[in-house]
Design a protein around this motif. Structure first.
Motif, PDB file in Angstrom:
ATOM      1  N   MET A 104     -16.923   1.604  -2.099  1.00  0.00           N
ATOM      2  CA  MET A 104     -17.189   0.250  -1.622  1.00  0.00           C
ATOM      3  C   MET A 104     -18.467   0.235  -0.799  1.00  0.00           C
ATOM      4  SD  MET A 104     -14.307  -2.185   0.128  1.00  0.00           S
ATOM      5  CE  MET A 104     -14.363  -3.971   0.008  1.00  0.00           C
ATOM      6  N   GLY A 105     -19.265  -0.817  -0.976  1.00  0.00           N
ATOM      7  CA  GLY A 105     -20.490  -0.941  -0.221  1.00  0.00           C
ATOM      8  C   GLY A 105     -21.020  -2.356  -0.279  1.00  0.00           C
ATOM      9  N   ILE A 106     -22.159  -2.586   0.376  1.00  0.00           N
ATOM     10  CA  ILE A 106     -22.776  -3.903   0.461  1.00  0.00           C
ATOM     11  C   ILE A 106     -24.250  -3.776   0.108  1.00  0.00           C
ATOM     12  CG2 ILE A 106     -23.402  -5.819   1.993  1.00  0.00           C
ATOM     13  CD1 ILE A 106     -20.876  -5.203   3.613  1.00  0.00           C
ATOM     14  N   THR A 107     -24.743  -4.693  -0.705  1.00  0.00           N
ATOM     15  CA  THR A 107     -26.147  -4.729  -1.085  1.00  0.00           C
ATOM     16  C   THR A 107     -26.771  -6.038  -0.617  1.00  0.00           C
ATOM     17  OG1 THR A 107     -25.832  -3.295  -3.017  1.00  0.00           O
ATOM     18  CG2 THR A 107     -27.771  -4.724  -3.020  1.00  0.00           C
ATOM     19  N   ASP A 108     -27.946  -5.932   0.023  1.00  0.00           N
ATOM     20  CA  ASP A 108     -28.715  -7.085   0.477  1.00  0.00           C
ATOM     21  C   ASP A 108     -30.031  -7.141  -0.277  1.00  0.00           C
ATOM     22  OD1 ASP A 108     -27.511  -8.516   2.987  1.00  0.00           O
ATOM     23  OD2 ASP A 108     -27.146  -6.377   3.320  1.00  0.00           O
ATOM     24  N   LEU A 156       0.806  -1.215   0.000  1.00  0.00           N
ATOM     25  CA  LEU A 156       0.000   0.000   0.000  1.00  0.00           C
ATOM     26  C   LEU A 156       0.845   1.274   0.000  1.00  0.00           C
ATOM     27  CD1 LEU A 156      -2.924  -0.991   2.412  1.00  0.00           C
ATOM     28  CD2 LEU A 156      -2.708  -1.335  -0.056  1.00  0.00           C
ATOM     29  N   SER A 157       2.061   1.192  -0.514  1.00  0.00           N
ATOM     30  CA  SER A 157       2.895   2.393  -0.620  1.00  0.00           C
ATOM     31  C   SER A 157       2.200   3.487  -1.419  1.00  0.00           C
ATOM     32  CB  SER A 157       4.237   2.065  -1.283  1.00  0.00           C
ATOM     33  OG  SER A 157       5.049   1.274  -0.445  1.00  0.00           O
ATOM     34  N   ALA A 158       1.501   3.100  -2.473  1.00  0.00           N
ATOM     35  CA  ALA A 158       0.822   4.073  -3.334  1.00  0.00           C
ATOM     36  C   ALA A 158      -0.625   3.680  -3.565  1.00  0.00           C
ATOM     37  CB  ALA A 158       1.562   4.190  -4.664  1.00  0.00           C
ATOM     38  N   ARG A 159      -1.198   2.957  -2.588  1.00  0.00           N
ATOM     39  CA  ARG A 159      -2.556   2.439  -2.739  1.00  0.00           C
ATOM     40  C   ARG A 159      -3.383   2.667  -1.486  1.00  0.00           C
ATOM     41  NH1 ARG A 159      -4.202  -1.522  -6.139  1.00  0.00           N
ATOM     42  NH2 ARG A 159      -2.873  -1.855  -7.949  1.00  0.00           N
ATOM     43  N   GLU A 160      -4.708   2.702  -1.667  1.00  0.00           N
ATOM     44  CA  GLU A 160      -5.656   2.646  -0.560  1.00  0.00           C
ATOM     45  C   GLU A 160      -6.381   1.308  -0.639  1.00  0.00           C
ATOM     46  OE1 GLU A 160      -8.354   5.933  -1.124  1.00  0.00           O
ATOM     47  OE2 GLU A 160      -8.909   5.299  -3.152  1.00  0.00           O
ATOM     48  N   MET A 161      -7.049   0.932   0.453  1.00  0.00           N
ATOM     49  CA  MET A 161      -7.705  -0.379   0.499  1.00  0.00           C
ATOM     50  C   MET A 161      -8.983  -0.298   1.312  1.00  0.00           C
ATOM     51  SD  MET A 161      -6.223  -4.033   1.988  1.00  0.00           S
ATOM     52  CE  MET A 161      -5.334  -4.531   0.493  1.00  0.00           C
ATOM     53  N   GLY A 162      -9.972  -1.072   0.897  1.00  0.00           N
ATOM     54  CA  GLY A 162     -11.173  -1.296   1.689  1.00  0.00           C
ATOM     55  C   GLY A 162     -11.222  -2.746   2.103  1.00  0.00           C
ATOM     56  N   ILE A 163     -11.532  -2.997   3.380  1.00  0.00           N
ATOM     57  CA  ILE A 163     -11.604  -4.354   3.916  1.00  0.00           C
ATOM     58  C   ILE A 163     -12.994  -4.560   4.498  1.00  0.00           C
ATOM     59  CG2 ILE A 163     -10.646  -6.022   5.541  1.00  0.00           C
ATOM     60  CD1 ILE A 163      -8.049  -4.358   5.538  1.00  0.00           C
ATOM     61  N   ALA A 164     -13.769  -5.473   3.926  1.00  0.00           N
ATOM     62  CA  ALA A 164     -15.109  -5.789   4.415  1.00  0.00           C
ATOM     63  C   ALA A 164     -15.069  -7.132   5.129  1.00  0.00           C
ATOM     64  CB  ALA A 164     -16.100  -5.839   3.257  1.00  0.00           C
ATOM     65  N   ASN A 165     -15.622  -7.186   6.333  1.00  0.00           N
ATOM     66  CA  ASN A 165     -15.675  -8.449   7.060  1.00  0.00           C
ATOM     67  C   ASN A 165     -17.007  -9.141   6.760  1.00  0.00           C
ATOM     68  OD1 ASN A 165     -15.366 -10.616   8.721  1.00  0.00           O
ATOM     69  ND2 ASN A 165     -15.597  -9.479  10.636  1.00  0.00           N
ATOM     70  N   LEU A 169     -13.523  -5.544  13.703  1.00  0.00           N
ATOM     71  CA  LEU A 169     -14.575  -5.529  12.684  1.00  0.00           C
ATOM     72  C   LEU A 169     -15.582  -6.611  12.992  1.00  0.00           C
ATOM     73  CD1 LEU A 169     -12.072  -4.153  11.204  1.00  0.00           C
ATOM     74  CD2 LEU A 169     -13.162  -4.904   9.072  1.00  0.00           C
ATOM     75  N   GLU A 170     -16.827  -6.209  13.222  1.00  0.00           N
ATOM     76  CA  GLU A 170     -17.919  -7.164  13.308  1.00  0.00           C
ATOM     77  C   GLU A 170     -18.374  -7.496  11.890  1.00  0.00           C
ATOM     78  OE1 GLU A 170     -18.871  -8.439  16.128  1.00  0.00           O
ATOM     79  OE2 GLU A 170     -17.806  -7.089  17.510  1.00  0.00           O
ATOM     80  N   ASN A 171     -19.304  -8.441  11.796  1.00  0.00           N
ATOM     81  CA  ASN A 171     -19.843  -8.808  10.489  1.00  0.00           C
ATOM     82  C   ASN A 171     -20.430  -7.586   9.787  1.00  0.00           C
ATOM     83  OD1 ASN A 171     -22.614  -9.858   8.982  1.00  0.00           O
ATOM     84  ND2 ASN A 171     -20.869 -11.220   8.672  1.00  0.00           N
ATOM     85  N   ARG A 172     -20.045  -7.376   8.534  1.00  0.00           N
ATOM     86  CA  ARG A 172     -20.499  -6.275   7.679  1.00  0.00           C
ATOM     87  C   ARG A 172     -19.965  -4.903   8.096  1.00  0.00           C
ATOM     88  NH1 ARG A 172     -25.255  -7.744   4.367  1.00  0.00           N
ATOM     89  NH2 ARG A 172     -25.486  -9.992   4.591  1.00  0.00           N
ATOM     90  N   PRO A 200     -14.778 -17.919  12.028  1.00  0.00           N
ATOM     91  CA  PRO A 200     -13.692 -17.046  11.579  1.00  0.00           C
ATOM     92  C   PRO A 200     -14.175 -15.833  10.802  1.00  0.00           C
ATOM     93  CG  PRO A 200     -13.801 -18.997  10.200  1.00  0.00           C
ATOM     94  CD  PRO A 200     -14.756 -19.226  11.328  1.00  0.00           C
ATOM     95  N   ALA A 201     -13.404 -14.763  10.900  1.00  0.00           N
ATOM     96  CA  ALA A 201     -13.631 -13.604  10.044  1.00  0.00           C
ATOM     97  C   ALA A 201     -13.321 -13.991   8.603  1.00  0.00           C
ATOM     98  CB  ALA A 201     -12.762 -12.447  10.483  1.00  0.00           C
ATOM     99  N   ARG A 202     -13.998 -13.335   7.681  1.00  0.00           N
ATOM    100  CA  ARG A 202     -13.740 -13.507   6.247  1.00  0.00           C
ATOM    101  C   ARG A 202     -13.533 -12.105   5.686  1.00  0.00           C
ATOM    102  NH1 ARG A 202     -15.940 -18.382   3.873  1.00  0.00           N
ATOM    103  NH2 ARG A 202     -16.821 -17.216   2.128  1.00  0.00           N
ATOM    104  N   PHE A 203     -12.272 -11.735   5.537  1.00  0.00           N
ATOM    105  CA  PHE A 203     -11.932 -10.370   5.126  1.00  0.00           C
ATOM    106  C   PHE A 203     -11.814 -10.307   3.602  1.00  0.00           C
ATOM    107  CE2 PHE A 203      -9.979 -10.584   9.443  1.00  0.00           C
ATOM    108  CZ  PHE A 203     -10.770  -9.610  10.055  1.00  0.00           C
ATOM    109  N   TYR A 204     -12.680  -9.501   2.995  1.00  0.00           N
ATOM    110  CA  TYR A 204     -12.655  -9.297   1.545  1.00  0.00           C
ATOM    111  C   TYR A 204     -12.075  -7.915   1.272  1.00  0.00           C
ATOM    112  CZ  TYR A 204     -14.347  -8.278  -3.166  1.00  0.00           C
ATOM    113  OH  TYR A 204     -14.428  -7.925  -4.490  1.00  0.00           O
TER     114      TYR A 204
END
Length: 278
Positions: A179-183, A73-82, A98-101, A123-127
């Motif tokens: 980044m977002g989540i749709t249900d 991530l020297s020149a990057r940003e990141m989103g991590i969704a659990n 991080l809780e679920n979602r 377990p957590a599932r980090f995307y």
């Protein structure tokens, strides 16, 4: 940490792809392997996509050897969704639970990322989605309650859904990542209606919260010559700017959407009438 490379494809190339070649170019499977972090680097807008599932031990990464920078991530940003059970993400010694979602925004310049689950039984599932960034923005945890929710669609047309914006100018700043989540609502199966294109942005989907026997029929390609992918729980799909992206499920599901490109205008899209699809 493993890194797969995808080079993308032009719409005229896809005309000649068989199922295996289409899946290898646009579909990512096996993202969530116990005690490992697996990434795919795509030349479609330089999106880096990954998954990690710490079960019996922590998972750490941060080296930029695979992409030619001192750190990932020297020149990057990141989103991590659990997408799983509760877990922690520690960035250069700063820890977030991080809780679920919940979604964590990680700003440019992070050196070491360590991921752990609070319980190996759940377990957590980090995307993860990461894109090039031109600004230093502080890390920030965005909880499910912090996200901005929009109710969309129509139950009579089987596409009622709730879209939650996490990494978005209306919620938390970023350089280029959205980044977002749709249900989907109970009884609805269709997502992202009406289908559309956004020439100035690409998108990636990660489908989750699906039963093992269920599948998504994900439609892609040019509106006048569509293709499809059969997608399982935890799989992710790349959607270049030239492709539509929509799908229907055989059972309940949700998906994480991530975007990058020239702007962060969520509504900068060109709708496609269903009658135009072929």
């Amino acid at each position: 940490m493993t890194m797969k490379i995808l080079y993308g494809a032009a719409p005229q190339d896809v005309k000649g792809y068989d199922t295996e070649k289409l899946r290898s170019a646009f579909l990512m499977t096996d993202l969530f392997v116990p005690d490992a972090a697996n990434f795919t680097y795509t030349h479609v807008d330089r999106l880096l996509l990954g998954g990690a599932m710490p079960v019996s031990k922590s998972v750490s990464f941060g080296s930029g050897n695979e992409i030619g920078t001192p750190y990932l991530l020297s020149a990057r940003e990141m989103g991590i969704a659990n997408l799983g059970g509760a877990g922690t993400v520690t960035i250069d010694g700063q820890s977030f639970t991080l809780e679920n979602r919940d979604v964590l925004y990680v700003g440019r310049g992070a050196r070491e990322i360590v991921m752990s689950s609070l319980s190996g039984k759940t377990p957590a599932r980090f995307y993860m989605n990461s894109v090039p960034a031109g600004a230093d923005i502080p890390h920030r945890l965005i909880t499910k309650a912090d996200a901005k929710a929009l109710d969309l669609g129509d139950g009579r047309r089987s596409n009622k859904r709730r879209l939650a914006m996490y990494i978005h100018p209306e919620v938390t700043p970023s350089c280029l990542l959205l980044m977002g989540i749709t249900d989907l609502a109970e009884g609805s199966v269709w997502n992202t209606m009406p289908p559309h294109l956004h020439e100035r942005r690409m998108e990636a989907y990660c489908y989750f919260d699906m039963a093992a026997e269920d599948r998504i029929i994900h439609l892609m390609g040019r509106p006048e010559e569509t293709r499809h992918l059969i997608v399982a729980n935890g799989d992710a799909v790349l959607s270049p700017a030239w492709s539509i992206h929509m799908g229907a499920g055989t059972g309940p599901y949700a998906f994480v959407w991530g975007m990058t490109g020239e702007n962060q205008e969520y509504n900068d899209v060109a709708p496609v009438a269903l009658a135009e699809l072929k």
